[in-house]
Design a protein around this motif. Structure first.
Motif, PDB file in Angstrom:
ATOM      1  N   LEU A 352       0.856  -1.190   0.000  1.00  0.00           N
ATOM      2  CA  LEU A 352       0.000   0.000   0.000  1.00  0.00           C
ATOM      3  C   LEU A 352       0.891   1.239   0.000  1.00  0.00           C
ATOM      4  CD1 LEU A 352      -2.824   1.260   0.184  1.00  0.00           C
ATOM      5  CD2 LEU A 352      -2.642   1.106   2.670  1.00  0.00           C
ATOM      6  N   ASP A 353       0.654   2.116  -0.979  1.00  0.00           N
ATOM      7  CA  ASP A 353       1.434   3.356  -1.126  1.00  0.00           C
ATOM      8  C   ASP A 353       0.547   4.538  -0.765  1.00  0.00           C
ATOM      9  OD1 ASP A 353       3.125   5.395  -1.747  1.00  0.00           O
ATOM     10  OD2 ASP A 353       3.517   4.775  -3.812  1.00  0.00           O
ATOM     11  N   LEU A 354       0.841   5.198   0.363  1.00  0.00           N
ATOM     12  CA  LEU A 354       0.134   6.392   0.815  1.00  0.00           C
ATOM     13  C   LEU A 354       1.061   7.597   0.874  1.00  0.00           C
ATOM     14  CD1 LEU A 354      -1.938   4.856   3.757  1.00  0.00           C
ATOM     15  CD2 LEU A 354      -2.743   5.368   1.457  1.00  0.00           C
ATOM     16  N   SER A 355       2.106   7.589   0.049  1.00  0.00           N
ATOM     17  CA  SER A 355       3.112   8.656   0.116  1.00  0.00           C
ATOM     18  C   SER A 355       2.538   9.980  -0.358  1.00  0.00           C
ATOM     19  CB  SER A 355       4.328   8.278  -0.741  1.00  0.00           C
ATOM     20  OG  SER A 355       3.951   8.059  -2.086  1.00  0.00           O
ATOM     21  N   TRP A 356       2.917  11.035   0.365  1.00  0.00           N
ATOM     22  CA  TRP A 356       2.542  12.411   0.042  1.00  0.00           C
ATOM     23  C   TRP A 356       1.023  12.573  -0.049  1.00  0.00           C
ATOM     24  CZ3 TRP A 356       6.713  15.406   0.510  1.00  0.00           C
ATOM     25  CH2 TRP A 356       7.954  14.836   0.280  1.00  0.00           C
ATOM     26  N   THR A 357       0.318  11.978   0.885  1.00  0.00           N
ATOM     27  CA  THR A 357      -1.128  12.123   0.972  1.00  0.00           C
ATOM     28  C   THR A 357      -1.488  12.841   2.268  1.00  0.00           C
ATOM     29  OG1 THR A 357      -1.383   9.964   2.064  1.00  0.00           O
ATOM     30  CG2 THR A 357      -1.545  10.006  -0.340  1.00  0.00           C
ATOM     31  N   GLY A 358      -2.742  13.254   2.358  1.00  0.00           N
ATOM     32  CA  GLY A 358      -3.231  13.905   3.569  1.00  0.00           C
ATOM     33  C   GLY A 358      -3.927  12.944   4.502  1.00  0.00           C
ATOM     34  N   VAL A 359      -3.445  11.698   4.575  1.00  0.00           N
ATOM     35  CA  VAL A 359      -4.083  10.715   5.445  1.00  0.00           C
ATOM     36  C   VAL A 359      -3.937  11.145   6.903  1.00  0.00           C
ATOM     37  CG1 VAL A 359      -1.986   9.317   5.551  1.00  0.00           C
ATOM     38  CG2 VAL A 359      -4.200   8.252   6.021  1.00  0.00           C
ATOM     39  N   SER A 360      -4.993  10.968   7.691  1.00  0.00           N
ATOM     40  CA  SER A 360      -4.964  11.335   9.100  1.00  0.00           C
ATOM     41  C   SER A 360      -4.594  10.122   9.953  1.00  0.00           C
ATOM     42  CB  SER A 360      -6.326  11.880   9.539  1.00  0.00           C
ATOM     43  OG  SER A 360      -7.325  10.873   9.434  1.00  0.00           O
ATOM     44  N   LYS A 361      -4.275  10.392  11.211  1.00  0.00           N
ATOM     45  CA  LYS A 361      -3.912   9.304  12.121  1.00  0.00           C
ATOM     46  C   LYS A 361      -5.075   8.348  12.321  1.00  0.00           C
ATOM     47  CE  LYS A 361      -2.353   8.404  16.835  1.00  0.00           C
ATOM     48  NZ  LYS A 361      -1.936   9.004  18.134  1.00  0.00           N
ATOM     49  N   LEU A 374      -0.665  -7.019   5.408  1.00  0.00           N
ATOM     50  CA  LEU A 374       0.116  -6.000   4.703  1.00  0.00           C
ATOM     51  C   LEU A 374       1.611  -6.264   4.883  1.00  0.00           C
ATOM     52  CD1 LEU A 374      -0.362  -3.392   3.063  1.00  0.00           C
ATOM     53  CD2 LEU A 374      -0.044  -2.120   5.186  1.00  0.00           C
ATOM     54  N   GLN A 375       2.344  -6.293   3.744  1.00  0.00           N
ATOM     55  CA  GLN A 375       3.779  -6.560   3.772  1.00  0.00           C
ATOM     56  C   GLN A 375       4.622  -5.333   3.455  1.00  0.00           C
ATOM     57  OE1 GLN A 375       4.585  -9.846   1.152  1.00  0.00           O
ATOM     58  NE2 GLN A 375       3.153 -11.225   2.173  1.00  0.00           N
ATOM     59  N   GLU A 376       4.094  -4.407   2.659  1.00  0.00           N
ATOM     60  CA  GLU A 376       4.844  -3.198   2.295  1.00  0.00           C
ATOM     61  C   GLU A 376       3.963  -1.981   2.533  1.00  0.00           C
ATOM     62  OE1 GLU A 376       6.297  -3.424  -1.656  1.00  0.00           O
ATOM     63  OE2 GLU A 376       7.203  -5.415  -1.419  1.00  0.00           O
ATOM     64  N   LEU A 377       4.502  -0.982   3.234  1.00  0.00           N
ATOM     65  CA  LEU A 377       3.770   0.240   3.552  1.00  0.00           C
ATOM     66  C   LEU A 377       4.667   1.436   3.258  1.00  0.00           C
ATOM     67  CD1 LEU A 377       1.269   1.650   4.709  1.00  0.00           C
ATOM     68  CD2 LEU A 377       2.273   1.384   6.984  1.00  0.00           C
ATOM     69  N   VAL A 378       4.200   2.326   2.393  1.00  0.00           N
ATOM     70  CA  VAL A 378       4.959   3.513   1.990  1.00  0.00           C
ATOM     71  C   VAL A 378       4.230   4.738   2.531  1.00  0.00           C
ATOM     72  CG1 VAL A 378       5.888   4.833   0.071  1.00  0.00           C
ATOM     73  CG2 VAL A 378       5.762   2.342  -0.089  1.00  0.00           C
ATOM     74  N   LEU A 379       4.890   5.492   3.426  1.00  0.00           N
ATOM     75  CA  LEU A 379       4.328   6.693   4.048  1.00  0.00           C
ATOM     76  C   LEU A 379       5.246   7.889   3.871  1.00  0.00           C
ATOM     77  CD1 LEU A 379       3.044   5.132   7.400  1.00  0.00           C
ATOM     78  CD2 LEU A 379       1.669   5.769   5.430  1.00  0.00           C
ATOM     79  N   SER A 380       6.041   7.899   2.835  1.00  0.00           N
ATOM     80  CA  SER A 380       6.991   8.998   2.645  1.00  0.00           C
ATOM     81  C   SER A 380       6.247  10.300   2.383  1.00  0.00           C
ATOM     82  CB  SER A 380       7.921   8.680   1.465  1.00  0.00           C
ATOM     83  OG  SER A 380       7.165   8.463   0.281  1.00  0.00           O
ATOM     84  N   GLY A 381       6.748  11.372   2.986  1.00  0.00           N
ATOM     85  CA  GLY A 381       6.157  12.686   2.802  1.00  0.00           C
ATOM     86  C   GLY A 381       4.966  12.991   3.681  1.00  0.00           C
TER      87      GLY A 381
END
Length: 558
Positions: A352-361, A374-381
């Motif tokens: 799941l790629d959530l990089s550079w998004t406005g996701v909240s806690k 889930l094996q890969e999680l991208v939260l960059s930015g």
């Protein structure tokens, strides 16, 4: 009232069950996690009573059996087409009173509700909204189901009728409670009919008395028969008086309980299994079975799969198979809507790629609690306020975590992420970190020091790929820590990225020979490293020479 007399709408019982088909359900306990160590068959005290972390169900839809509090039925939004009809038949959970109902089962013309814009299937129910109770969670209120009526204006005949006072509302609630309790048959035999008549006349409020007391604001007289004054300003009816045992506050009403937002409704699995064939309009079935269609769908991309889901209901159910969605990319989106979150949970991606998004806690925690595979999680930015949800979410299958350029991350924040969870349950003696099984960690652009690297060596000992590029505080002592004889990464590191670390000098280059499995070393944009020293390291190398396709980039063929 006995439990046998409760109908289907007396309470919504939700229970987690296993699908008994996924890989996690059919495997045995690992015997190594803190839940297994607590089990009696592994020599533990048996206090936690939780299943193995590796046996948590990873079905596409988590099997919660949530039903409506009023009609006792599950969500039926798939049976209709219109948006308003779908909303009326979907299950909604109130963030204030935590009751689960169908909006269609309520009289929407007489009340109003507020939908939560961040979390699926959550709202403030009409009853709580009408009573003026509000959630303590800020934000997330999207729209009203019905516009609030404007207060009546004063006319030429005279002022408008005043709103009922809080004292009047308390008396009305008490009267309704007495009417409900009078329906329950009195099982006590210690009191006679005459006693119960006299006591009830002294403790109940008649319809003639209630308006007068509401106007005068008087309380019931103390010391009356069948009543006694309790501590804290509360009055109760004695059981021997024949009346029901009641207590009500004489002062201001207590504040509402804080909402439990970690409980959210997840639609239950379909009652019937997915069809193995595709029904045609002529009445016959298509010759290709479901397995053959899935092999065809595996050659399609996300956009084409979404088009196929609009063809018919059968294809729509088949296209939710998690084998068709190994990776989902939601990067560069300013906001994530509840339909997006529900779609991710139903597809159960491995990456799941959530990089550079406005996701909240709150949204990230909602997702991680429902993506146990889930094996890969991208939260960059993203911001640390959102990424901090990793500190309270179980991720037993996570192998890659990308935190590059996360805002406001320093040693204290990384320490919170790396340290083991606090001991909050009896018998819990877990000392392993949350990133114990992560094999690739990307921390580029963070303000990390050697203190963070020491925690990393202790609580993430299985790293094979580490990205510390553009970390301003990484220097020669940091390389010494990574390659020291006591470092577990000395034998496991395969890929190491130190590009843009300006504190590195030529003195640290011989230390990389301590890593025998190193296959890629990126030292580009390191200003204090000379190309000649990098060329000498590439020629000698840890066992076997490196090749340099670019300056200060060392690669070795596996």
């Amino acid at each position: 009232m006995s439990s046998s007399s409760r109908g289907p709408g007396a309470g919504a019982r939700r229970r987690r069950t296993r699908c008994r088909r996924c890989r996690a359900c059919v495997r045995t306990e690992c015997g190594d996690c803190h839940f297994c160590r607590d089990m009696k068959k592994f020599g533990g005290p048996g206090r936690m009573k939780q299943s193995c972390l590796l046996r948590q169900c990873t079905a596409p839809v988590l099997p919660h059996t949530a039903v409506c509090l009023l009609c006792g039925e599950a969500g039926k939004e798939d049976t209709v087409e219109g948006e308003e009809e779908k909303f009326g038949l979907s299950l909604m959970e109130c963030t204030i009173c935590n009751e689960i109902v169908h909006p269609g089962c309520l009289k929407m013309g007489k009340a109003e509700g507020v939908i939560n814009a961040e979390i699926p299937n959550c709202w403030e129910c009409p009853r709580c909204t009408q009573e003026g109770r509000t959630s303590k969670v800020k934000g997330g209120r999207e729209r009203h189901l019905k516009k609030k009526p404007k207060p009546p204006l004063a006319s030429a005949e005279g002022p408008a009728a005043p709103s009922p006072s809080p004292q009047r509302e308390k008396l009305e609630r008490f009267k309704r409670m007495c009417q409900l309790l009078e329906r329950v048959p009195d099982t006590s035999s210690s009191s006679s009919d005459s006693d119960s008549d006299s006591d009830s006349s002294g403790t109940s409020l008649s319809e003639d008395e209630a308006p007068g007391e509401a106007r005068n604001g008087r309380r019931p007289a103390r010391g009356s028969s069948g009543e006694k004054e309790n501590r804290g300003g509360r009055r109760a009816v004695r059981p021997g008086s024949g009346g029901p045992l009641l207590s009500w506050p004489l002062g201001p009403a207590p504040p509402p309980r804080p909402p439990q937002l970690e409980r959210h409704v997840v639609r239950p699995p379909p009652r019937s299994p997915e069809p193995d064939t595709l029904p045609l309009a002529a009445g016959s079935d298509h010759p290709l079975p479901r397995a053959a269609w899935l092999r065809v769908f595996q050659h399609l991309g996300p956009r084409e799969l979404c088009v196929c889901m609009r063809v018919c209901r059968t294809w729509s159910r088949w296209c939710y198979d998690k084998r068709l969605w190994p990776r989902m990319d939601l990067s560069r989106r300013k906001s994530l809507t509840p339909p997006m979150l529900s779609g991710v949970v139903r597809r159960q991606p491995r990456a799941l790629d959530l990089s550079w998004t406005g996701v909240s806690k709150k949204q990230l925690m909602w997702l991680l609690n429902r993506l146990q595979g889930l094996q890969e999680l991208v939260l960059s930015g993203c911001s640390w306020l959102s990424v901090s949800a990793l500190g309270s979410a179980p991720l037993p299958a996570l192998r890659l975590l990308d935190l590059r350029w996360v805002e406001d991350v320093k040693d204290s924040q990384l320490r919170e992420l790396l340290l083991p969870p606090p001991d909050t349950r009896p018998g819990q003696t877990e000392s392993r970190g949350r990133l114990q099984g992560v094999a690739e960690l990307r921390l580029a652009g963070l303000e990390l020091t050697d203190a963070s690297l020491r925690l990393l060596l202790r609580h993430a000992p299985q790293l094979s790929a580490l990205d510390l590029s553009h970390c301003a505080h990484v220097g020669d002592p940091s390389v010494h820590l990574l390659t020291a004889p006591t470092s577990p990464l000395r034998e496991t590191l395969v890929h190491l990225n130190l590009a843009g670390c300006h504190r590195l000098t030529d003195h640290c280059l011989p230390l990389f020979r301590r890593c025998p499995r190193l296959r890629r070393l990126d030292l580009r944009s390191c200003r204090q490293l000379s190309p000649e020293a990098c060329a000498r390291l590439a020629a000698a190398g840890p066992p076997g020479p490196f090749r340099c396709p670019e300056e200060k980039l060392l690669l070795k063929d596996s």
